[in-house]
Structures are given as C-alpha cells and as structure tokens.
Design a protein around this motif. Structure first.
Motif, PDB file in Angstrom:
ATOM      1  N   UNK A  22      19.249 -18.535  33.010  1.00  0.00           N
ATOM      2  CA  UNK A  22      20.081 -19.545  33.847  1.00  0.00           C
ATOM      3  C   UNK A  22      21.508 -18.916  33.985  1.00  0.00           C
ATOM      4  N   UNK A  38      20.424 -22.780  42.334  1.00  0.00           N
ATOM      5  CA  UNK A  38      20.000 -22.881  41.004  1.00  0.00           C
ATOM      6  C   UNK A  38      18.699 -23.843  40.760  1.00  0.00           C
ATOM      7  N   UNK A  39      18.597 -24.862  41.684  1.00  0.00           N
ATOM      8  CA  UNK A  39      17.485 -25.889  41.622  1.00  0.00           C
ATOM      9  C   UNK A  39      16.241 -25.035  41.991  1.00  0.00           C
ATOM     10  N   UNK A  69      25.618 -26.388  33.990  1.00  0.00           N
ATOM     11  CA  UNK A  69      24.984 -25.201  34.518  1.00  0.00           C
ATOM     12  C   UNK A  69      26.064 -23.932  34.575  1.00  0.00           C
ATOM     13  N   UNK A  70      26.860 -24.184  35.212  1.00  0.00           N
ATOM     14  CA  UNK A  70      27.897 -23.172  35.479  1.00  0.00           C
ATOM     15  C   UNK A  70      28.636 -22.714  33.981  1.00  0.00           C
ATOM     16  N   UNK A  82      15.186 -22.884  39.285  1.00  0.00           N
ATOM     17  CA  UNK A  82      14.628 -23.609  38.037  1.00  0.00           C
ATOM     18  C   UNK A  82      13.194 -23.951  38.393  1.00  0.00           C
ATOM     19  N   UNK A 119      27.269 -22.325  31.374  1.00  0.00           N
ATOM     20  CA  UNK A 119      26.102 -21.591  30.535  1.00  0.00           C
ATOM     21  C   UNK A 119      26.387 -20.013  30.752  1.00  0.00           C
ATOM     22  N   UNK A 163      23.760 -25.763  43.884  1.00  0.00           N
ATOM     23  CA  UNK A 163      22.811 -26.702  43.561  1.00  0.00           C
ATOM     24  C   UNK A 163      21.424 -26.150  43.997  1.00  0.00           C
ATOM     25  N   UNK A 184      23.318 -18.407  37.405  1.00  0.00           N
ATOM     26  CA  UNK A 184      24.510 -18.899  37.792  1.00  0.00           C
ATOM     27  C   UNK A 184      25.436 -17.714  38.439  1.00  0.00           C
ATOM     28  N   UNK A 229      26.031 -32.141  36.183  1.00  0.00           N
ATOM     29  CA  UNK A 229      24.749 -31.206  35.806  1.00  0.00           C
ATOM     30  C   UNK A 229      25.178 -29.809  36.223  1.00  0.00           C
ATOM     31  N   UNK A 230      25.589 -29.614  37.490  1.00  0.00           N
ATOM     32  CA  UNK A 230      26.164 -28.429  38.157  1.00  0.00           C
ATOM     33  C   UNK A 230      27.044 -27.832  37.060  1.00  0.00           C
TER      34      UNK A 230
END
Lengths: 191, 113
Positions: free
Chosen positions: A115, A173-174, B17-18, A177, B20, A170, A119, B13-14
């Motif tokens: 992840x 990244x979605x 994630x960022x 995933x 991480x 989003x 990112x 949520x984003x």
C-alpha cells in the motif's frame, strides 16, 4: 520561560554571518522543506538540491522574506515549490505542464507493491498542481488558506484541485486494493 | 447530511492510506553541504560580495534616475563648445572675423532666374 528567537531575528543575524543562528533556522525548517520537495518532485536528489538552494538563497540572495507578510515556513515552501516546478518544466520541456486543465495520468498500480508504495505511485501519477495541494494539506497539515498562499492560487482553486486529487487517488488506490492478487508461483522468488 | 458524512469518511480513509509508509528523510550529507555553502557564501571577499549584491529599487525611481542621467549627459554635451581651428577657445576663434563691407541680397527663383 525563555522565548525562542523569532525566525526573522535569526535570519537577520544569519545574514550578518552568525552561523549558529543560521543553523537554528535551518534545523527548524529543513524537514518540512525536504519532505515537501521530495513528495512534490518524486525525487530525493531533487529535494536535496532544492532544500540546499532555498536555505542558501535566504542568506546570500536579496532579502525578499517579509516577516510581516508570511511565516518563514510558508515562504520556504513557496520557494521550494518554484524550484521544483522549474526543474519539472525543464525536464518535461512542457511550458504548459502547470496548467489547471492538465490531467494526471491515472495508472493501474502494480499488484506486487504494498500500500505504501502504491500511495507513492498514485501520488506521482497526479497532475503537479493537484499533487502539491494533496502534499501540503494531507502531509504538511497546511490549511487551505496557507496552501493558497504557498501556491499563489485562490482558496477556491485549491479546494477544487484537492477535490479532484482526492477523487483520483481514491480511484487508483481502491482499484489496487480490489484487484485479485496473482497467486505466487511455486518456489517463488525472494529478496 | 449523509453525503457530507460519507465524503468525510472517504477523506479520512484516504488520509490514513496516505500516511502509510515512512516520511522522506533528508540525508545527513545535506546538513554538511548547506553548512559549507553558508560559510562559503558569507566568507566571500568584499569585491565578490559587492559583485553579487543586488539593489532593489522601485521602477519609477529607477526610471527617474535614468532620465536624470540622460538629461545631465545631454546638458553636459550642450554647454561644452566645440573647439574651433587649432585648439583655441570659441571666443579666440571668432577674434579674426571681419564684417562684410557690403551685403548683396539676390532672390533666385526655383527655375534659377
């Protein structure tokens, strides 16, 4: 309690040759300038050069910092932004690279990466003006007003860039995933 | 409003994630490089510092100064009389000038008559 010397006072002393004052200013702001430049450019080497040049310009160039107008952090981030974009424009040989209508290239992120790496790849795929909005707001905790000051844009424009950037991130990244992972080959490779 | 809450949740949520992954870290060599450049910049000899110095002047002031310099130059050229003859002053150059005894005025037409 002792009050910490203000940035403009330290800077005034640094310009007169006070190395300790310069070191304090540098240590205060080095990390934010480097992080911002690294995430914006996607290159630690570029970030190193930009950070170096920004701090040196504070003491060896004309005294353009006005403490009455902005905080030194804001000023340095704006200077770093200009330097990064100058380099990006030179590398891309595209003068229109920094227009608002330049769309980022949404990419299919490789499934093998974790992840954190996804990112980074998604961030790199954003259009530069969207990327800087995300970096300043999400990573550096800047307000919309501070981001607008650093980027020289209206608050509404920053908001719009941020909205588009978040939506693109989003989606990328979605998708990363949700896509099924390929099964590892027998006796798979190892680091 | 549920749409707002949904947007906020998506943004949170984003943001998670960022965050991480590690922050980029400035390499230790950068400190030494900046410090050396600072010392070099401040240790320049006076002529070099003067050569690299910049003066910030508002444009109207710069324009006025330029105008004043041009005017002074033009004025200086106007009052400096050209030397006549072998190098005497303008006054001594006119000393030998004699008035004409008689002045004859003749009007000539375009055709030369």
């Amino acid at each position: 309690m002792d009050e910490l010397p203000r940035d403009d006072e330290l800077l005034r002393r640094a310009r007169k040759g006070d190395a300790a004052a310069f070191a304090r200013v540098y240590e205060r702001h080095r990390d934010v300038v480097f992080r911002f430049a690294a995430r914006l450019s996607g290159s630690p080497d570029t970030a190193e050069d930009v950070t170096h040049d920004c701090f040196l310009a504070l003491v060896s160039g004309p005294d353009r910092f006005d403490a009455g107008r902005s905080a030194l952090r804001t000023y340095l981030c704006a200077a770093a932004r200009n330097q990064v974009f100058k380099r990006l424009r030179a590398a891309a040989r595209a003068p229109g690279l920094l227009e608002d209508d330049v769309a980022g290239a949404e990419v299919d992120l490789p499934l093998q990466i974790n992840r954190a790496a996804a990112v980074q790849a998604a961030l790199a795929a954003l259009a530069p003006l969207q990327r800087e909005a995300v970096v300043l707001v999400e990573y550096e905790g800047c307000t919309l007003a501070e981001t607008a000051e650093i980027t020289g844009a209206e608050v509404g424009t920053v908001k719009a860039r941020l909205h588009r950037a978040r939506a693109a991130l989003r989606r990328m990244l979605a998708a990363h995933d949700e896509r099924p992972r390929p099964r590892a080959a027998a006796g798979g490779c190892h680091e | 409003m549920s749409d707002d809450r949904e947007d906020r949740e998506k943004d949170e949520q984003l943001a998670r994630w960022l965050r991480e992954g590690p922050d980029p870290q400035a390499p230790p060599r950068l400190d030494a490089r900046v410090s050396a450049s600072y010392r070099a910049a401040l240790a320049r000899p006076l002529p070099a510092r003067l050569w690299h110095a910049r003066l910030s002047v508002p444009l109207p002031v710069a324009a006025l100064v330029m105008l004043a310099l041009v005017a002074a130059g033009a004025l200086g050229r106007e009052v400096r009389w050209p030397k006549l003859g072998g190098g005497g002053s303008a006054a001594s150059g006119l000393a030998g000038l004699k008035p004409l005894a008689e002045v004859q005025i003749r009007v000539a037409s375009k055709e030369g008559r």
